[in-house]
Design a protein around this motif. Sequence first.
Motif, PDB file in Angstrom:
ATOM      1  N   SER A 137      49.915  59.844  82.050  1.00  0.00           N
ATOM      2  CA  SER A 137      49.249  58.697  81.392  1.00  0.00           C
ATOM      3  C   SER A 137      48.681  58.577  82.845  1.00  0.00           C
ATOM      4  CB  SER A 137      50.099  58.168  80.426  1.00  0.00           C
ATOM      5  OG  SER A 137      50.959  57.223  81.299  1.00  0.00           O
ATOM      6  N   LYS A 138      48.018  57.018  82.597  1.00  0.00           N
ATOM      7  CA  LYS A 138      47.485  56.071  83.858  1.00  0.00           C
ATOM      8  C   LYS A 138      49.155  55.639  84.731  1.00  0.00           C
ATOM      9  CE  LYS A 138      44.332  53.260  83.745  1.00  0.00           C
ATOM     10  NZ  LYS A 138      43.311  52.155  83.933  1.00  0.00           N
ATOM     11  N   THR A 139      50.032  55.907  84.262  1.00  0.00           N
ATOM     12  CA  THR A 139      51.574  55.266  84.497  1.00  0.00           C
ATOM     13  C   THR A 139      52.116  56.249  86.115  1.00  0.00           C
ATOM     14  OG1 THR A 139      52.057  55.184  82.263  1.00  0.00           O
ATOM     15  CG2 THR A 139      53.850  54.978  84.281  1.00  0.00           C
ATOM     16  N   ILE A 149      49.550  57.255  87.393  1.00  0.00           N
ATOM     17  CA  ILE A 149      48.815  56.690  88.114  1.00  0.00           C
ATOM     18  C   ILE A 149      49.282  55.872  89.279  1.00  0.00           C
ATOM     19  CG2 ILE A 149      46.546  56.470  89.242  1.00  0.00           C
ATOM     20  CD1 ILE A 149      45.301  57.576  86.700  1.00  0.00           C
ATOM     21  N   PHE A 150      50.252  54.583  88.041  1.00  0.00           N
ATOM     22  CA  PHE A 150      50.176  54.398  88.720  1.00  0.00           C
ATOM     23  C   PHE A 150      51.913  54.189  89.356  1.00  0.00           C
ATOM     24  CE2 PHE A 150      48.360  50.359  87.247  1.00  0.00           C
ATOM     25  CZ  PHE A 150      48.618  49.019  87.106  1.00  0.00           C
ATOM     26  N   LEU A 151      52.433  55.173  89.385  1.00  0.00           N
ATOM     27  CA  LEU A 151      54.069  55.024  89.942  1.00  0.00           C
ATOM     28  C   LEU A 151      53.782  56.357  90.601  1.00  0.00           C
ATOM     29  CD1 LEU A 151      56.468  55.525  86.400  1.00  0.00           C
ATOM     30  CD2 LEU A 151      56.150  53.294  87.893  1.00  0.00           C
ATOM     31  N   ASP A 154      51.171  57.314  93.466  1.00  0.00           N
ATOM     32  CA  ASP A 154      49.998  57.124  94.073  1.00  0.00           C
ATOM     33  C   ASP A 154      50.810  58.131  95.417  1.00  0.00           C
ATOM     34  OD1 ASP A 154      49.780  53.976  92.995  1.00  0.00           O
ATOM     35  OD2 ASP A 154      48.544  55.258  93.018  1.00  0.00           O
ATOM     36  N   PHE A 173      54.068  53.624  96.173  1.00  0.00           N
ATOM     37  CA  PHE A 173      53.845  51.559  95.820  1.00  0.00           C
ATOM     38  C   PHE A 173      52.882  51.867  97.406  1.00  0.00           C
ATOM     39  CE2 PHE A 173      54.105  50.952  91.984  1.00  0.00           C
ATOM     40  CZ  PHE A 173      55.553  51.733  91.070  1.00  0.00           C
ATOM     41  N   GLY A 200      41.899  45.907  89.146  1.00  0.00           N
ATOM     42  CA  GLY A 200      43.301  46.372  89.464  1.00  0.00           C
ATOM     43  C   GLY A 200      44.799  45.613  89.153  1.00  0.00           C
TER      44      GLY A 200
END
Lengths: 433, 433
Positions: free
Chosen positions: B11-13, B15-17, B19, B105, B148
């Motif tokens: 999931s987009k998570t 993407i969050f976590l 990169d 991050f 964002g």
Amino acid sequence: MAKSSTHFHRSKTSIFLSDGCLFLGGAFSALLIVGVFFSFTTPIPSNIPNLGSVTTKFTAAPAAACLDPPDRTFYDDPEMGYTMEKKVHNWDKKREEWLKHHPSFAAGAKERIMTVTGSQPKPCKNPIGDHLLLRFFKNKVDYCRLHGYDIYYNNALLHPKMFGYWAKYPVVKAAMLAHPEAEWIYWVDSDALFTDMDFKLPLERYKDHNLVVHGWPRLIHEKRSWTGLNAGVFLIRNCQWSLDFMDVWASMGPQTPNYEKWGKTLRSTFKDKFFPESDDQTGLAYLIAIEKDKWADKIYLESEYFFEGYWEEIVTTFENVSKKYDEVEREVRELRRKHAEKVSERYGELREKFVRGGDEVVGRLKRPFITHFTGCQPCSGDHNHMYSADACWNGMLRALNFADNQVLRPHGYMHPDLGDNGVTPIPSDYPPP
Amino acid sequence: MAKSSTHFHRSKTSIFLSDGCLFLGGAFSALLIVGVFFSFTTPIPSNIPNLGSVTTKFTAAPAAACLDPPDRTFYDDPEMGYTMEKKVHNWDKKREEWLKHHPSFAAGAKERIMTVTGSQPKPCKNPIGDHLLLRFFKNKVDYCRLHGYDIYYNNALLHPKMFGYWAKYPVVKAAMLAHPEAEWIYWVDSDALFTDMDFKLPLERYKDHNLVVHGWPRLIHEKRSWTGLNAGVFLIRNCQWSLDFMDVWASMGPQTPNYEKWGKTLRSTFKDKFFPESDDQTGLAYLIAIEKDKWADKIYLESEYFFEGYWEEIVTTFENVSKKYDEVEREVRELRRKHAEKVSERYGELREKFVRGGDEVVGRLKRPFITHFTGCQPCSGDHNHMYSADACWNGMLRALNFADNQVLRPHGYMHPDLGDNGVTPIPSDYPPP
């Protein structure tokens, strides 16, 4: 390469908009390094592509890939519209094309969730109604932040005749069309909140389905109960099937000439439906039961966890659930470590392993995923007379604080008493032995 | 490679976590492709590293890099705390280490913004107060989604004695410590809203500063006016300087024995301060004016755009501003294209080019970035008697609808009348010629 670097050092927006740019940038960087290395160690054989031309292509592609193409897309069709009346065709192909034109959204696309919720445009009749809605909204924003989901709050009546529970369908449709990057639209009623901040929707279970609601097949197909499912929380796939299904579902609504007829039909089919108006929940049950062959195989009736939990049986369990989780944490040192909020999801996954187990039966002591205050009507205050007003508002307060504790904790605080909004700093080694 | 694929299809998570995982994954994939290609075309010379061992290394690194390390971090220090009383040391180094341990991050870290806002724990005294707060919060969530940014809404009194405007400082501190991934904490009062959804904070301007507020040096240093700046909206860098500064700033607050003394000192220094209590806004002006050598060089007094705009001079301009933007769109076909919300930021950047220009002077017809309803007190309803209640609430309604139009538009709707919450579908080619 300069353009890629700029992307990599932009704000989180670039992360949002440029995941494909990151990936391509990584690929490009690696190729460049390899190319430079080889140029110093080995003469480039004539049958290997000229890395110079490849370099140019990779430099150009990431930026271009993140913009709308100059050529027409489906958005440019003057006939394209967002309303319930505008029929949409070939939506799956259109979404696929959009993702091709915007590769930064391709990664994770299959699991991307857009949460949608909302409430009426004007102030609530209940003097504490908007305060409760505000707290419920904060709760949803917290959950979405923890899991990286977008969230959209609607407070406009998009179709003048689709009021009440029918109002959500124009919103869901608009969200689908405005968010082609989202695979799922996750509607969560304004009176539902997330009481397990760790839990993630098990999307793999729903890979062959397009609509997920909390429900029990037996209650729908055999008992014909209007509460055989709950339409206050649903996951709907952003696809043509869903648009077609919503057209049929919404055709039972007050904006159509068949509204009254549908009221009668639904009531005669679901004998425990006690109010005359055609409603979306019974309508959905009807489509599953009576138009079974058309729709049922794509609709998942989830009952193995609180996809949507009835509040009255949940709110008295919070302290026992907290005790259970504290016990687990006393055993597992890793779970007691303080950490940044951004890695909460990983700690949550670890915690899940220790508390996993069915929780349909009250007393199983797993946090309920969602607690839904059906029948409490926080905005109007016109709660079902099965319960007292106090039972509703106190229940909400406790649920909100129970959930908030899971969010406050990485920020260093907690509500020691769920019935009270006061907080204290989290002690150094929490929970205490 | 399997592990990387799992990451890329989460999931987009992810993407969050992840990169950094994406970037590394891209690099790894490219190397793998090149390695396979070369293995089919050229015998691997003995002086080139064994791609097999590199492969293994890249497969392992992304997953490991995204977890908390098993060794102690600063979070594991039992002395570590989030409250105002707990002094924090070496925060810059601690943040740097955290980012090293969580490379996903690192990309975008230097510009990552965490928006923080909030309101009191209990329902508002003003019957429409919570309804307004709910709308103001939705507005902030919309802005953050478009750009964002994460957003955190606080509604707990973290320090029992730091009430009113002082309540924000424990929240800002907790946010800093819980969000080491964020370079900036962006505090926005509950009665301030984003009225230009396109505009992005020009962080490059603030690269040598740690605190940004709307203010005018002359009014602070010469006129000694307590309204020489506004403390309802500020950008504060997540660093040791800021923690130290907040310790000093908050030492003027009601939780300290010097509270009354500070009230007198601030009033005698800023003669137009009309209320006796020590307040954070005058406190900040004092530190800039009187402890200039200690702090002023790191505090940016921004006055070149509505970093925070005074509502009374703004709310009458909305229709003219809208007309101006419509004119621009009539000229520039690209700006009229319908598009997914996710690419709004790019269209916004294009639009900015056409409407750019100073907007401090009312009538310049650029959307004000932030409109702040200072003096209106939506929650208590105890507005400054300079204005009528109607002026405040109607002004808010118009501002909220003006902002909402920018959000509704990619969803296919608009409020044709800013004074009315009703919406209509956006016509096909909007704005009409």
